[in-house]
Design a protein around this motif. Structure first.
Motif, PDB file in Angstrom:
ATOM      1  N   GLU A   1       0.832  -1.208   0.000  1.00 32.70           N
ATOM      2  CA  GLU A   1       0.000   0.000   0.000  1.00 32.70           C
ATOM      3  C   GLU A   1       0.862   1.251   0.000  1.00 32.70           C
ATOM      4  O   GLU A   1       0.546   2.232  -0.684  1.00 32.70           O
ATOM      5  N   LEU A   2       1.952   1.239   0.731  1.00 32.99           N
ATOM      6  CA  LEU A   2       2.840   2.400   0.752  1.00 32.99           C
ATOM      7  C   LEU A   2       3.481   2.611  -0.611  1.00 32.99           C
ATOM      8  O   LEU A   2       3.624   3.758  -1.070  1.00 32.99           O
ATOM      9  N   ASP A   3       3.865   1.537  -1.285  1.00 29.54           N
ATOM     10  CA  ASP A   3       4.443   1.665  -2.631  1.00 29.54           C
ATOM     11  C   ASP A   3       3.415   2.220  -3.613  1.00 29.54           C
ATOM     12  O   ASP A   3       3.760   2.997  -4.518  1.00 29.54           O
ATOM     13  N   ASP A   4       2.152   1.836  -3.455  1.00 29.13           N
ATOM     14  CA  ASP A   4       1.099   2.375  -4.330  1.00 29.13           C
ATOM     15  C   ASP A   4       0.957   3.884  -4.131  1.00 29.13           C
ATOM     16  O   ASP A   4       0.777   4.635  -5.100  1.00 29.13           O
ATOM     17  N   ILE A   5       1.017   4.337  -2.882  1.00 27.87           N
ATOM     18  CA  ILE A   5       0.921   5.771  -2.598  1.00 27.87           C
ATOM     19  C   ILE A   5       2.106   6.513  -3.215  1.00 27.87           C
ATOM     20  O   ILE A   5       1.948   7.570  -3.832  1.00 27.87           O
ATOM     21  N   LEU A   6       3.294   5.953  -3.069  1.00 25.07           N
ATOM     22  CA  LEU A   6       4.487   6.573  -3.652  1.00 25.07           C
ATOM     23  C   LEU A   6       4.391   6.647  -5.174  1.00 25.07           C
ATOM     24  O   LEU A   6       4.791   7.650  -5.787  1.00 25.07           O
ATOM     25  N   ALA A   7       3.858   5.600  -5.790  1.00 25.69           N
ATOM     26  CA  ALA A   7       3.735   5.589  -7.252  1.00 25.69           C
ATOM     27  C   ALA A   7       2.808   6.700  -7.737  1.00 25.69           C
ATOM     28  O   ALA A   7       3.032   7.309  -8.796  1.00 25.69           O
ATOM     29  N   GLY A   8       1.795   6.992  -6.952  1.00 19.35           N
ATOM     30  CA  GLY A   8       0.847   8.024  -7.362  1.00 19.35           C
ATOM     31  C   GLY A   8       1.236   9.426  -6.949  1.00 19.35           C
ATOM     32  O   GLY A   8       0.907  10.400  -7.645  1.00 19.35           O
ATOM     33  N   GLN A   9       1.963   9.581  -5.838  1.00 17.65           N
ATOM     34  CA  GLN A   9       2.234  10.909  -5.299  1.00 17.65           C
ATOM     35  C   GLN A   9       3.711  11.274  -5.240  1.00 17.65           C
ATOM     36  O   GLN A   9       4.050  12.440  -5.035  1.00 17.65           O
TER      37      GLN A   9
ATOM     38  N   PHE B   1       7.881  11.453   3.841  1.00 14.55           N
ATOM     39  CA  PHE B   1       8.667  10.247   3.606  1.00 14.55           C
ATOM     40  C   PHE B   1       8.812  10.052   2.098  1.00 14.55           C
ATOM     41  O   PHE B   1       7.812  10.037   1.370  1.00 14.55           O
ATOM     42  N   ASN B   2      10.057   9.882   1.624  1.00 18.26           N
ATOM     43  CA  ASN B   2      10.281   9.592   0.212  1.00 18.26           C
ATOM     44  C   ASN B   2      10.458   8.097   0.018  1.00 18.26           C
ATOM     45  O   ASN B   2      10.350   7.305   0.963  1.00 18.26           O
ATOM     46  N   ALA B   3      10.759   7.689  -1.227  1.00 16.28           N
ATOM     47  CA  ALA B   3      10.865   6.261  -1.524  1.00 16.28           C
ATOM     48  C   ALA B   3      11.978   5.603  -0.727  1.00 16.28           C
ATOM     49  O   ALA B   3      11.841   4.464  -0.265  1.00 16.28           O
TER      50      ALA B   3
END
Length: 283
Positions: A241-249, A265-267
């Motif tokens: 879920e965190l990776d999905d948020i990073l992919a979008g934002q 928080f960055n990648a």
């Protein structure tokens, strides 16, 4: 004295009292969210009430006073801990226009939660039957604790103050003494509660009674949020879920709803969360 809480007792009596006066801590909390006047006043009463109630309990931890209702303010809460630190918030309250307690809160429940640092939290819940926060708290103690309690609360957007009288458990309670002390306290006017220091107030009320005032304790507005707490919340969401948020934002941002502090928080940060021995709380 502003931003202090003071305990007092009556000699040869099973009645105790607490008095609180807030100024800077109250204004610091209001400065974060800029609530409408009615909400700002009610939040001051919640802060005063949480301070008074936390002072009646010997524990290490926090006391949270919260109301959920169907009025103009869906949720309002205040927290006071054993370090005399305060925080409070009203959610979705920017459009609230009333100054009336029932219109702001509507029908709902009052919850008081005691959250010790070590141990399980305890929560008591009662319906909102009174026409003010003070009357609701009195009903709470009558139903949940079976302790005769009287509460006075007032706030005007700049100052918040309150006083509590409570009859302690006793094999032979002195009901006449309780009635005498609480009847005198009912003569308090809001302007007196807001403007007078505790020494002057108690003298006006009880100059003919043997009342003993203890040392003042300072109160301060301070949020308990931290990067570590945010990290724990993010970890609970899981890596996918965190990776999905990073992919979008591109990064994850979250604000503390109490103090409005921003956590980012960055990648690389998120990858580090799931590495053995990672410690993002030091940033």
């Amino acid at each position: 004295m502003s931003d202090t809480i003071s305990r007092f007792i009556f000699d040869n009596s099973d009645v105790r009292g607490e008095h609180v006066r807030l100024e800077k801590s109250y204004q610091d909390i209001l400065s974060i969210h800029h609530y409408p006047p009615g909400v700002a006043n009610l939040l001051g009463e919640f802060l005063a009430a949480a301070s008074l109630l936390s002072a009646t309990i010997k524990f290490e931890g926090a006391l949270i006073l919260q109301v959920r209702g169907d009025g103009q303010v869906p949720l309002i809460m205040a927290e006071a801990n054993s370090k005399q630190e305060l925080r409070a918030i009203a959610r979705d309250a920017n459009e609230a226009i009333s100054l009336d307690f029932k219109a702001l809160i509507g029908n709902g429940q009052l919850a008081m939660t005691i959250a010790p640092e070590n141990g399980k939290p305890y929560q008591g819940i009662v319906s909102l039957d009174g026409d003010s926060l003070a009357r609701c708290l009195e009903a709470y103690f009558q139903r949940s604790e079976q302790l005769a309690t009287r509460v006075w609360l007032c706030a005007d957007g700049e100052h918040a103050s309150g006083m509590l009288l409570q009859q302690l458990p006793s094999a032979k309670p002195d009901l006449d003494r309780w009635e005498h002390l609480s009847t005198i306290a009912h003569t308090i006017k809001n302007e007196e509660l807001l403007s007078l220091d505790v020494e002057t107030l108690l003298y006006r009320l009880y100059h003919q009674d043997a009342v003993r005032l203890f040392d003042h304790k300072p109160l301060v507005a301070r949020c308990r949020c931290s990067r570590e707490r945010v990290v724990q919340a993010l970890m609970s969401l899981g890596r996918d879920e965190l990776d999905d948020i990073l992919a979008g934002q591109g990064q994850i941002e979250t604000n503390c709803e109490f103090c409005n502090r921003l956590y980012q928080f960055n990648a690389g940060d998120i990858a580090g969360l799931f590495e053995q021995g990672s410690d993002l709380t030091r940033h």
